[in-house]
Design an enzyme around this catalytic site. Structure first.
Site, PDB file in Angstrom:
ATOM      1  CB  VAL A 158      22.212   2.781  12.755  1.00  0.00           C
ATOM      2  CG1 VAL A 158      22.449   1.297  12.559  1.00  0.00           C
ATOM      3  CG2 VAL A 158      23.475   3.458  13.209  1.00  0.00           C
ATOM      4  CE1 TYR A 165       8.812  -4.228  13.097  1.00  0.00           C
ATOM      5  CE2 TYR A 165      10.728  -4.661  14.479  1.00  0.00           C
ATOM      6  CZ  TYR A 165      10.068  -4.783  13.267  1.00  0.00           C
ATOM      7  OH  TYR A 165      10.672  -5.458  12.231  1.00  0.00           O
ATOM      8  N   GLY A 194       6.336   5.276   2.878  1.00  0.00           N
ATOM      9  CA  GLY A 194       7.126   6.209   2.072  1.00  0.00           C
ATOM     10  C   GLY A 194       7.836   5.504   0.933  1.00  0.00           C
ATOM     11  CG  ASN A 206      -0.293   0.130   2.526  1.00  0.00           C
ATOM     12  OD1 ASN A 206       0.927   0.157   2.601  1.00  0.00           O
ATOM     13  ND2 ASN A 206      -1.072   0.208   3.584  1.00  0.00           N
ATOM     14  CG  LEU A 207       3.001   2.149  -2.839  1.00  0.00           C
ATOM     15  CD1 LEU A 207       2.814   3.029  -4.084  1.00  0.00           C
ATOM     16  CD2 LEU A 207       4.337   1.401  -2.944  1.00  0.00           C
ATOM     17  CB  ILE A 219      23.509  11.915  16.323  1.00  0.00           C
ATOM     18  CG1 ILE A 219      23.739  13.342  15.840  1.00  0.00           C
ATOM     19  CG2 ILE A 219      22.925  11.892  17.734  1.00  0.00           C
ATOM     20  CD1 ILE A 219      22.499  14.096  15.503  1.00  0.00           C
ATOM     21  CB  ILE A 220      26.972   7.704  18.706  1.00  0.00           C
ATOM     22  CG1 ILE A 220      27.712   7.643  17.357  1.00  0.00           C
ATOM     23  CG2 ILE A 220      27.033   6.375  19.450  1.00  0.00           C
ATOM     24  CD1 ILE A 220      29.202   7.353  17.463  1.00  0.00           C
ATOM     25  CE  LYS A 279       7.923  -8.475  11.704  1.00  0.00           C
ATOM     26  NZ  LYS A 279       7.252  -8.118  10.413  1.00  0.00           N
ATOM     27  CB  ALA A 315       5.644  -5.136   8.788  1.00  0.00           C
TER      28      ALA A 315
HETATM   29  N1  LIG Z   1      15.133  -4.244   7.285  1.00  0.00           N
HETATM   30  C1  LIG Z   1      15.440  -4.917   8.391  1.00  0.00           C
HETATM   31  O1  LIG Z   1      16.547  -4.764   8.951  1.00  0.00           O
HETATM   32  C2  LIG Z   1      14.457  -5.891   8.999  1.00  0.00           C
HETATM   33  C3  LIG Z   1      14.856  -6.576  10.150  1.00  0.00           C
HETATM   34  C4  LIG Z   1      13.943  -7.474  10.725  1.00  0.00           C
HETATM   35  C5  LIG Z   1      12.716  -7.692  10.144  1.00  0.00           C
HETATM   36  N2  LIG Z   1      12.345  -6.991   9.039  1.00  0.00           N
HETATM   37  C6  LIG Z   1      11.012  -7.229   8.484  1.00  0.00           C
HETATM   38  O2  LIG Z   1      11.128  -7.355   7.082  1.00  0.00           O
HETATM   39  C7  LIG Z   1       9.952  -6.814   6.456  1.00  0.00           C
HETATM   40  C8  LIG Z   1      10.361  -5.774   5.419  1.00  0.00           C
HETATM   41  O3  LIG Z   1      11.101  -4.747   6.069  1.00  0.00           O
HETATM   42  P1  LIG Z   1      11.763  -3.550   5.235  1.00  0.00           P
HETATM   43  O4  LIG Z   1      12.984  -3.145   5.970  1.00  0.00           O
HETATM   44  O5  LIG Z   1      11.846  -3.919   3.809  1.00  0.00           O
HETATM   45  O6  LIG Z   1      10.680  -2.405   5.471  1.00  0.00           O
HETATM   46  P2  LIG Z   1       9.951  -1.438   4.399  1.00  0.00           P
HETATM   47  O7  LIG Z   1       9.235  -0.405   5.200  1.00  0.00           O
HETATM   48  O8  LIG Z   1      10.934  -0.972   3.395  1.00  0.00           O
HETATM   49  O9  LIG Z   1       8.913  -2.434   3.700  1.00  0.00           O
HETATM   50  C9  LIG Z   1       7.663  -2.733   4.249  1.00  0.00           C
HETATM   51  C10 LIG Z   1       6.633  -2.529   3.161  1.00  0.00           C
HETATM   52  O10 LIG Z   1       5.337  -2.890   3.695  1.00  0.00           O
HETATM   53  C11 LIG Z   1       4.391  -2.000   3.130  1.00  0.00           C
HETATM   54  N3  LIG Z   1       3.179  -1.984   3.941  1.00  0.00           N
HETATM   55  C12 LIG Z   1       3.004  -1.437   5.169  1.00  0.00           C
HETATM   56  N4  LIG Z   1       1.733  -1.610   5.576  1.00  0.00           N
HETATM   57  C13 LIG Z   1       1.105  -2.301   4.608  1.00  0.00           C
HETATM   58  C14 LIG Z   1      -0.224  -2.784   4.436  1.00  0.00           C
HETATM   59  N5  LIG Z   1      -1.165  -2.586   5.379  1.00  0.00           N
HETATM   60  N6  LIG Z   1      -0.532  -3.449   3.307  1.00  0.00           N
HETATM   61  C15 LIG Z   1       0.396  -3.640   2.332  1.00  0.00           C
HETATM   62  N7  LIG Z   1       1.663  -3.198   2.432  1.00  0.00           N
HETATM   63  C16 LIG Z   1       2.012  -2.538   3.556  1.00  0.00           C
HETATM   64  C17 LIG Z   1       5.113  -0.663   3.088  1.00  0.00           C
HETATM   65  O11 LIG Z   1       4.513   0.244   2.179  1.00  0.00           O
HETATM   66  C18 LIG Z   1       6.521  -1.068   2.694  1.00  0.00           C
HETATM   67  O12 LIG Z   1       6.719  -0.984   1.295  1.00  0.00           O
HETATM   68  C19 LIG Z   1       9.094  -6.271   7.583  1.00  0.00           C
HETATM   69  O13 LIG Z   1       8.137  -7.260   7.913  1.00  0.00           O
HETATM   70  C20 LIG Z   1      10.062  -6.094   8.733  1.00  0.00           C
HETATM   71  O14 LIG Z   1       9.406  -6.196   9.983  1.00  0.00           O
HETATM   72  C21 LIG Z   1      13.189  -6.079   8.449  1.00  0.00           C
END
Ligand SMILES: NC(=O)c1ccc[n+]([C@@H]2O[C@H](COP(=O)([O-])OP(=O)(O)OC[C@H]3O[C@@H](n4cnc5c(N)ncnc54)[C@H](O)[C@@H]3O)[C@@H](O)[C@H]2O)c1
Length: 310
Positions: free
Chosen positions: A184, A140, A36, A32-33, A199-200, A144, A74
């Protein structure tokens, strides 16, 4: 194979979807974008649908003939989840239950869920193993962990294979840099390359497990097809512990610039230590992280440089 990738326009979702499409699979992305993110980086062969994981009739139409669902959609910020816990529950927990409910009688064979190393919270020893009892310390992390329980429990009842990958701190090209609560690695890289100060939080001795996106994609690909992973939770990290101070040193080394460090002692840097035991991933997924943090930062930086230049 035919795949549905929820959240497939995000950082990890775009990488895994594009890899699947490049491998010749039939891929549909539902996003659903809302974080951002944009659909600009998605491979042209992918069917992109803008919509929510809470829209069950839409899910029914997209699940036809799908072999495997990657569930990544998510809300993803720990800090933001403290401000909007209900929203995080609505997307991360209810959205997961909606997806599972839509899958009843759909014939989907397997769901691969992206959980998080955040579920562990503060643990008495490191590295953390999947048998350790989670101690989530943010909405959060709770969301999960709850979603893991839902997919496994519903999957067991309805005969759908499920596997949850607990991903640690993923980084790499394509990671967004939101104006608040930015991750980070891209934040420090951008600050180093534009001559700003990093900034740490705290004293910088807090440690994390940084894993390059290409290693995460390899694990995700394997999780869709290997046998013997049903109902498993599996850590996906590098297995290497790196403090925030060490990360800053490495960024200085790869960028060739000295970075001004500003310590914000008022703000907590989160849990003191977090590093993954990746023995289960090695055994079940044949997982072998290939990109060291130094190499991964170089790769990410060359991509960052292009963004700064543009
Ligand atoms: N990036 C990491 O370091 C990391 C670490 C642990 C877990 N995760 C998990 O991996 C997954 C992807 O993370 P990411 O870093 O790519 O984040 P991200 O924010 O780049 O991607 C998440 C995507 O989900 C979409 N979204 C949110 N709500 C929605 C909805 N109701 N319906 C449809 N789409 C929806 C957002 O628009 C976004 O494009 C997540 O589940 C996150 O919890 C990521």
């Amino acid at each position: 194979m035919k795949f549905l990738v929820t959240g497939g326009a995000g950082f990890l979702g775009t990488a895994v979807s594009n890899q699947l499409a490049a491998d010749g699979h039939d891929v549909c992305v539902l996003d659903n974008l809302s974080n951002g993110t944009t659909a600009d980086g998605i491979h042209p062969a992918i069917n992109f649908v803008q919509g929510s994981v809470n829209d069950i009739p839409l899910l029914w139409s997209l699940l036809y003939d799908v072999d495997c669902v990657y569930h990544l959609a998510a809300r993803v910020s720990v800090a933001e989840s403290l401000l909007h816990p209900r929203e995080y529950s609505q997307v991360n927990v209810v959205g997961t239950v909606s997806l599972m409910e839509a899958m009843r009688d759909s014939g989907v064979g397997r769901v691969v869920f992206t959980s998080s190393g955040a579920v562990y919270g503060r643990q008495p020893h490191q590295p953390v193993h999947e048998n350790d009892i989670p101690a989530p310390d943010s909405p959060y992390a709770v969301s999960k962990w709850a979603a893991e329980q839902y997919i496994h429990t519903i999957g067991e009842r309805w005969g759908i294979e499920t596997v949850a990958l607990r991903i640690f701190n993923a980084y790499g090209a394509g990671q967004a840099l939101p104006s608040s609560h930015a991750p980070v690695v891209p934040r420090y890289l951008r600050q180093a390359m534009t001559g700003g100060s990093v900034i740490i939080y705290g004293d910088g001795s807090q440690s994390r497990d940084f894993v390059h996106i290409s290693d995460v994609v390899a694990a995700l690909k394997s999780a869709a097809t290997v046998k013997g992973v049903n109902r498993q939770v599996i850590n996906i990290g590098s297995g290497v512990e790196t403090t925030v101070n060490d990360l800053t040193d490495l960024i200085e080394m790869v960028s060739g610039r000295s970075v001004n460090r500003l310590y914000n002692k008022e703000k907590s840097g989160g849990v003191t230590r977090l590093v993954a035991d990746i023995s289960r991933a090695r055994a079940l997924l044949g997982y072998r992280p290939r990109i060291s943090l130094k190499k991964g930062l170089k790769l990410t930086m060359s991509n960052e440089q292009q963004a700064v230049d543009n």
